[in-house]
Design a protein around this motif. Structure first.
Motif, PDB file in Angstrom:
ATOM      1  N   ARG A 189      45.841  52.900   8.179  1.00 34.40           N
ATOM      2  CA  ARG A 189      47.246  52.897   8.581  1.00 34.40           C
ATOM      3  C   ARG A 189      47.497  54.171   9.377  1.00 34.40           C
ATOM      4  O   ARG A 189      47.166  55.260   8.934  1.00 34.40           O
ATOM      5  CB  ARG A 189      48.176  52.824   7.372  1.00 34.40           C
ATOM      6  CG  ARG A 189      49.665  52.770   7.751  1.00 34.40           C
ATOM      7  CD  ARG A 189      50.519  52.405   6.553  1.00 34.40           C
ATOM      8  NE  ARG A 189      50.388  53.367   5.476  1.00 34.40           N
ATOM      9  CZ  ARG A 189      51.059  54.509   5.391  1.00 34.40           C
ATOM     10  NH1 ARG A 189      51.922  54.833   6.358  1.00 34.40           N
ATOM     11  NH2 ARG A 189      50.894  55.315   4.371  1.00 34.40           N
ATOM     12  N   THR A 190      48.093  54.009  10.555  1.00 37.54           N
ATOM     13  CA  THR A 190      48.349  55.134  11.431  1.00 37.54           C
ATOM     14  C   THR A 190      49.822  55.182  11.804  1.00 37.54           C
ATOM     15  O   THR A 190      50.603  54.284  11.471  1.00 37.54           O
ATOM     16  CB  THR A 190      47.514  55.036  12.727  1.00 37.54           C
ATOM     17  OG1 THR A 190      48.100  54.049  13.590  1.00 37.54           O
ATOM     18  CG2 THR A 190      46.069  54.678  12.441  1.00 37.54           C
ATOM     19  N   LYS A 191      50.160  56.211  12.523  1.00 37.02           N
ATOM     20  CA  LYS A 191      51.523  56.382  13.031  1.00 37.02           C
ATOM     21  C   LYS A 191      51.951  55.186  13.872  1.00 37.02           C
ATOM     22  O   LYS A 191      53.137  54.862  13.954  1.00 37.02           O
ATOM     23  CB  LYS A 191      51.563  57.671  13.855  1.00 37.02           C
ATOM     24  CG  LYS A 191      52.862  57.973  14.562  1.00 37.02           C
ATOM     25  CD  LYS A 191      52.713  59.227  15.404  1.00 37.02           C
ATOM     26  CE  LYS A 191      53.972  59.497  16.217  1.00 37.02           C
ATOM     27  NZ  LYS A 191      53.804  60.700  17.082  1.00 37.02           N
ATOM     28  N   ARG A 192      50.982  54.502  14.507  1.00 39.79           N
ATOM     29  CA  ARG A 192      51.290  53.402  15.411  1.00 39.79           C
ATOM     30  C   ARG A 192      50.879  52.039  14.876  1.00 39.79           C
ATOM     31  O   ARG A 192      50.719  51.087  15.631  1.00 39.79           O
ATOM     32  CB  ARG A 192      50.629  53.651  16.766  1.00 39.79           C
ATOM     33  CG  ARG A 192      51.198  54.865  17.475  1.00 39.79           C
ATOM     34  CD  ARG A 192      50.821  54.894  18.921  1.00 39.79           C
ATOM     35  NE  ARG A 192      51.554  55.926  19.639  1.00 39.79           N
ATOM     36  CZ  ARG A 192      51.440  56.153  20.942  1.00 39.79           C
ATOM     37  NH1 ARG A 192      50.626  55.402  21.663  1.00 39.79           N
ATOM     38  NH2 ARG A 192      52.131  57.114  21.529  1.00 39.79           N
ATOM     39  N   VAL A 196      40.703  56.407  17.110  1.00 38.45           N
ATOM     40  CA  VAL A 196      42.114  56.785  16.995  1.00 38.45           C
ATOM     41  C   VAL A 196      42.200  58.305  16.961  1.00 38.45           C
ATOM     42  O   VAL A 196      41.529  58.962  16.175  1.00 38.45           O
ATOM     43  CB  VAL A 196      42.784  56.143  15.751  1.00 38.45           C
ATOM     44  CG1 VAL A 196      42.799  54.634  15.876  1.00 38.45           C
ATOM     45  CG2 VAL A 196      42.095  56.546  14.459  1.00 38.45           C
ATOM     46  N   GLU A 197      42.997  58.855  17.843  1.00 36.26           N
ATOM     47  CA  GLU A 197      43.118  60.304  18.010  1.00 36.26           C
ATOM     48  C   GLU A 197      44.580  60.703  17.943  1.00 36.26           C
ATOM     49  O   GLU A 197      45.423  60.138  18.650  1.00 36.26           O
ATOM     50  CB  GLU A 197      42.510  60.718  19.345  1.00 36.26           C
ATOM     51  CG  GLU A 197      42.841  62.124  19.822  1.00 36.26           C
ATOM     52  CD  GLU A 197      42.419  63.201  18.849  1.00 36.26           C
ATOM     53  OE1 GLU A 197      43.283  64.041  18.501  1.00 36.26           O
ATOM     54  OE2 GLU A 197      41.254  63.201  18.419  1.00 36.26           O
ATOM     55  N   ARG A 198      44.907  61.660  17.083  1.00 29.77           N
ATOM     56  CA  ARG A 198      46.302  62.068  16.890  1.00 29.77           C
ATOM     57  C   ARG A 198      46.873  62.763  18.121  1.00 29.77           C
ATOM     58  O   ARG A 198      48.079  62.719  18.370  1.00 29.77           O
ATOM     59  CB  ARG A 198      46.419  62.977  15.673  1.00 29.77           C
ATOM     60  CG  ARG A 198      45.781  64.345  15.859  1.00 29.77           C
ATOM     61  CD  ARG A 198      45.701  65.121  14.552  1.00 29.77           C
ATOM     62  NE  ARG A 198      47.014  65.380  13.985  1.00 29.77           N
ATOM     63  CZ  ARG A 198      47.221  65.789  12.735  1.00 29.77           C
ATOM     64  NH1 ARG A 198      46.179  65.977  11.928  1.00 29.77           N
ATOM     65  NH2 ARG A 198      48.439  66.020  12.300  1.00 29.77           N
ATOM     66  N   CYS A 221      43.347  72.783  19.050  1.00 26.26           N
ATOM     67  CA  CYS A 221      42.562  72.135  17.993  1.00 26.26           C
ATOM     68  C   CYS A 221      42.635  70.610  18.045  1.00 26.26           C
ATOM     69  O   CYS A 221      41.638  69.938  17.769  1.00 26.26           O
ATOM     70  CB  CYS A 221      43.050  72.609  16.618  1.00 26.26           C
ATOM     71  SG  CYS A 221      42.751  74.350  16.281  1.00 26.26           S
ATOM     72  N   PHE A 222      43.799  70.055  18.372  1.00 23.99           N
ATOM     73  CA  PHE A 222      44.000  68.607  18.311  1.00 23.99           C
ATOM     74  C   PHE A 222      44.078  68.003  19.702  1.00 23.99           C
ATOM     75  O   PHE A 222      44.749  68.543  20.592  1.00 23.99           O
ATOM     76  CB  PHE A 222      45.283  68.273  17.555  1.00 23.99           C
ATOM     77  CG  PHE A 222      45.249  68.661  16.097  1.00 23.99           C
ATOM     78  CD1 PHE A 222      44.062  68.664  15.389  1.00 23.99           C
ATOM     79  CD2 PHE A 222      46.415  69.017  15.438  1.00 23.99           C
ATOM     80  CE1 PHE A 222      44.035  69.019  14.047  1.00 23.99           C
ATOM     81  CE2 PHE A 222      46.401  69.362  14.101  1.00 23.99           C
ATOM     82  CZ  PHE A 222      45.203  69.371  13.400  1.00 23.99           C
ATOM     83  N   GLY A 223      43.437  66.865  19.883  1.00 21.05           N
ATOM     84  CA  GLY A 223      43.418  66.151  21.145  1.00 21.05           C
ATOM     85  C   GLY A 223      42.005  65.742  21.516  1.00 21.05           C
ATOM     86  O   GLY A 223      41.027  66.113  20.848  1.00 21.05           O
ATOM     87  N   PHE A 248      45.351  57.213  21.818  1.00 19.82           N
ATOM     88  CA  PHE A 248      45.877  58.570  21.666  1.00 19.82           C
ATOM     89  C   PHE A 248      47.250  58.522  20.991  1.00 19.82           C
ATOM     90  O   PHE A 248      47.900  57.476  20.931  1.00 19.82           O
ATOM     91  CB  PHE A 248      45.972  59.256  23.024  1.00 19.82           C
ATOM     92  CG  PHE A 248      44.649  59.421  23.702  1.00 19.82           C
ATOM     93  CD1 PHE A 248      43.687  60.267  23.169  1.00 19.82           C
ATOM     94  CD2 PHE A 248      44.331  58.720  24.865  1.00 19.82           C
ATOM     95  CE1 PHE A 248      42.444  60.423  23.772  1.00 19.82           C
ATOM     96  CE2 PHE A 248      43.104  58.861  25.479  1.00 19.82           C
ATOM     97  CZ  PHE A 248      42.160  59.706  24.927  1.00 19.82           C
ATOM     98  N   GLY A 249      47.691  59.696  20.498  1.00 18.48           N
ATOM     99  CA  GLY A 249      48.977  59.750  19.806  1.00 18.48           C
ATOM    100  C   GLY A 249      49.003  58.867  18.580  1.00 18.48           C
ATOM    101  O   GLY A 249      50.049  58.314  18.215  1.00 18.48           O
TER     102      GLY A 249
END
Length: 532
Positions: free
Chosen positions: A231-234, A111-113, A140-142, A213-214
């Motif tokens: 628990r993630t954003k998705r 899982v990648e923000r 930095c992120f991705g 992603f996301g």
């Protein structure tokens, strides 16, 4: 038949396989006609004297052909239906952890923000064009983490935690040039890394793993102090093991863990500036030649270190023929980094020039920064170094006119404590603004940099020059926090099944060491799952 030799040759000899064969024939007595191939195993440049030599370890093949592959490939089998392990972050630590999990017969769920490595390009370009930083997709992120857009250096001095060479072979298996196996200071190049990273993702998915992603992490799910998912954003992902490889800029992760009572420690960092010289000048200095590097030598590198008032002052992440880039991961902050393409053929060369700061130094009066909008942090807080880092990045943003326009100063003016009334051209795309960095930079850092530059100028004539430009600030050389883990099992000290990993957890310092730590955590996660 094969023979291994260590030889010392002129650059024009090292540049040609035929010239190496002729050298070996002359020096070792072999017949050139029986030489089917020469493979370079190690390569380094000796520029200590005016005559430059190249040190080579070569393997000579007589009357036989070398193997087709110079690297040793790994066997990645399907893990469809196998036990899942969640990997948080798709930087070097996360990607190599995921690949190692596959070797261990486990199914990685990454899982990648941020966005995939290609989509990130639009967002990092927008930082220069519009001075807008996407907090989820930036340098930095991705996918690929901070390393994807910072030159891809594969040199590490750490030999204690795993196989550095194994990491290089995996990079080759996914598209990197085999030259990284022989170079003393190997690098991939910012232009080559996206394809390699995509190939790694392809291996993970082809074997039955997942990459999302996301998908920003929000909470580690636990049951009786054991991990049971994320628990993630998705939404939620369920698994009995989580490898936490978030990278060194995941400030929200540190704060959430601290608020949840998870054991953290403050960790020292190094802080300073990016120093940019014309590449030709560095070539002239390092190769002792007013004509520069000539036809057969690569763009010159340098490494400087000294001690000033009990703290190290040193160069960091040197990028020959590279560019300085804006590396903020949020609004109202300004910091810089450096990167190079694979050919390293740019007009400028840069490096971080930084001062060692220990966690106990944060209480020093010479490091205090008073800026509105920051709540006071206890001198005993594990987040105290993070708070200092944030304040300095905010101060730099203010000095840059509240944009990504970086404050800058000529090197000699900084050392003499003078404002620069003009600035040299620069690779920094968002633009520079002349600023008295000697005045507003914390004294603990500024005075040590001034004296360090004087020392470097004495050691290397021509290095301390008004042609060089200081660009502020360099702050994210490493994580300001360490997530405490058991040294044997690599699990968090309090939470079973949670494996803090890589730079973000405070256990690595670069692409290779982060990758090695990712592999180690994957092996430990496999052992843990067998035990429950």
């Amino acid at each position: 038949m094969t023979y291994d030799y260590q030889i010392r040759v002129l650059p024009q000899v090292a540049a040609s396989e035929q010239a190496i064969k002729e050298f070996l024939a002359r020096e070792k007595g072999h017949n050139v006609r029986s030489m089917t191939a020469v493979r370079v195993l190690r390569r380094s440049i000796d520029a200590r004297q005016r005559t430059i030599y190249v040190n080579l370890t070569v393997r000579l093949f007589l009357n036989e052909m070398p193997p087709a592959d110079e690297f040793i490939p790994r066997d990645y089998k399907s893990v469809e239906g196998k036990s899942p392990v969640i990997v948080v972050g798709a930087g070097p630590a996360g990607l190599f952890a995921a690949l190692k999990l596959i070797e261990e017969g486990l199914r990685p769920i990454v899982v990648e923000r941020g966005k995939d490595v290609r989509s990130r390009k639009v967002d990092v370009a927008n930082i220069a064009r519009t001075h807008t930083v996407d907090p989820e997709s930036n340098y930095c992120f991705g996918e690929g983490g901070a390393g994807a857009y910072s030159d891809g250096k594969l040199f590490t001095r750490s030999k204690k935690r795993g196989s550095n060479e194994g990491v290089l072979h995996i990079f080759c298996q996914h598209g990197a040039s085999a030259s990284i196996l022989s170079d003393a200071h190997p690098h991939l190049g910012t232009d080559k890394l996206p394809r390699i990273i995509e190939n790694m993702r392809g291996t993970i998915i082809k074997c039955g793993g997942e990459v999302h992603f996301g998908t920003r992490m929000e909470e580690v799910l636990m049951n009786a102090e054991r991990v049971c998912g994320l628990r993630t954003k998705r939404g939620e992902f369920l698994a009995d093991a989580v490898i936490l490889a978030t990278g060194h800029s995941a400030k929200d992760v540190y704060r959430n863990l601290h608020a949840s009572g998870v054991a953290l420690e403050a960790k020292g960092i190094a802080v300073g500036v990016r120093l940019e010289h014309p590449s030709q000048l560095i070539d002239q200095i390092q190769y002792h030649n007013p004509q520069g590097r000539g036809k057969y030598l690569p763009p010159a590198e340098y490494s400087f270190t000294t001690q000033v008032d009990g703290r190290g002052v040193y160069s960091f992440c040197m990028c020959p023929g590279g560019v300085v880039v804006p590396s903020a991961s949020g609004s109202e902050e300004l910091l810089v980094n450096g990167m190079s393409p694979s050919h390293r053929g740019g007009k400028w060369s840069n490096s971080g020039m930084v001062v060692q700061i220990n966690s106990e130094d944060i209480a020093s009066p010479d490091l205090q920064i008073d800026i509105e909008g920051f709540d006071p942090v206890s001198p005993d807080s594990p987040l105290r170094v993070l708070a200092f880092q944030e304040k300095l990045e905010r101060l730099c943003w203010i000095m840059g006119n509240r944009r990504q326009t970086a404050p800058a100063q000529r090197m000699t003016d900084f050392v003499r404590g003078k404002l620069s009334y003009d600035l040299s051209d620069s690779s920094y795309a968002p633009g520079l603004i002349s600023s008295p960095m000697h005045f507003w930079m914390p004294k603990f850092i500024g005075t040590r940099l001034q004296r360090g530059f004087e020392n470097f100028g004495r050691a290397s004539r021509g290095f301390l020059t008004r042609e060089a430009t200081l660009i502020g600030v360099e702050t994210r050389t490493s994580s300001p926090v360490r997530i405490v883990r058991d040294s044997d099992t690599l699990q968090h000290a309090q939470i079973k099944g949670l494996f803090p990993c890589g730079e973000g957890a405070g256990y690595a310092g670069g692409i290779v060491s982060a990758a090695v730590d990712g592999e180690r955590c994957a092996v430990s996660a496999a052992e843990y799952l067998k035990s429950i």
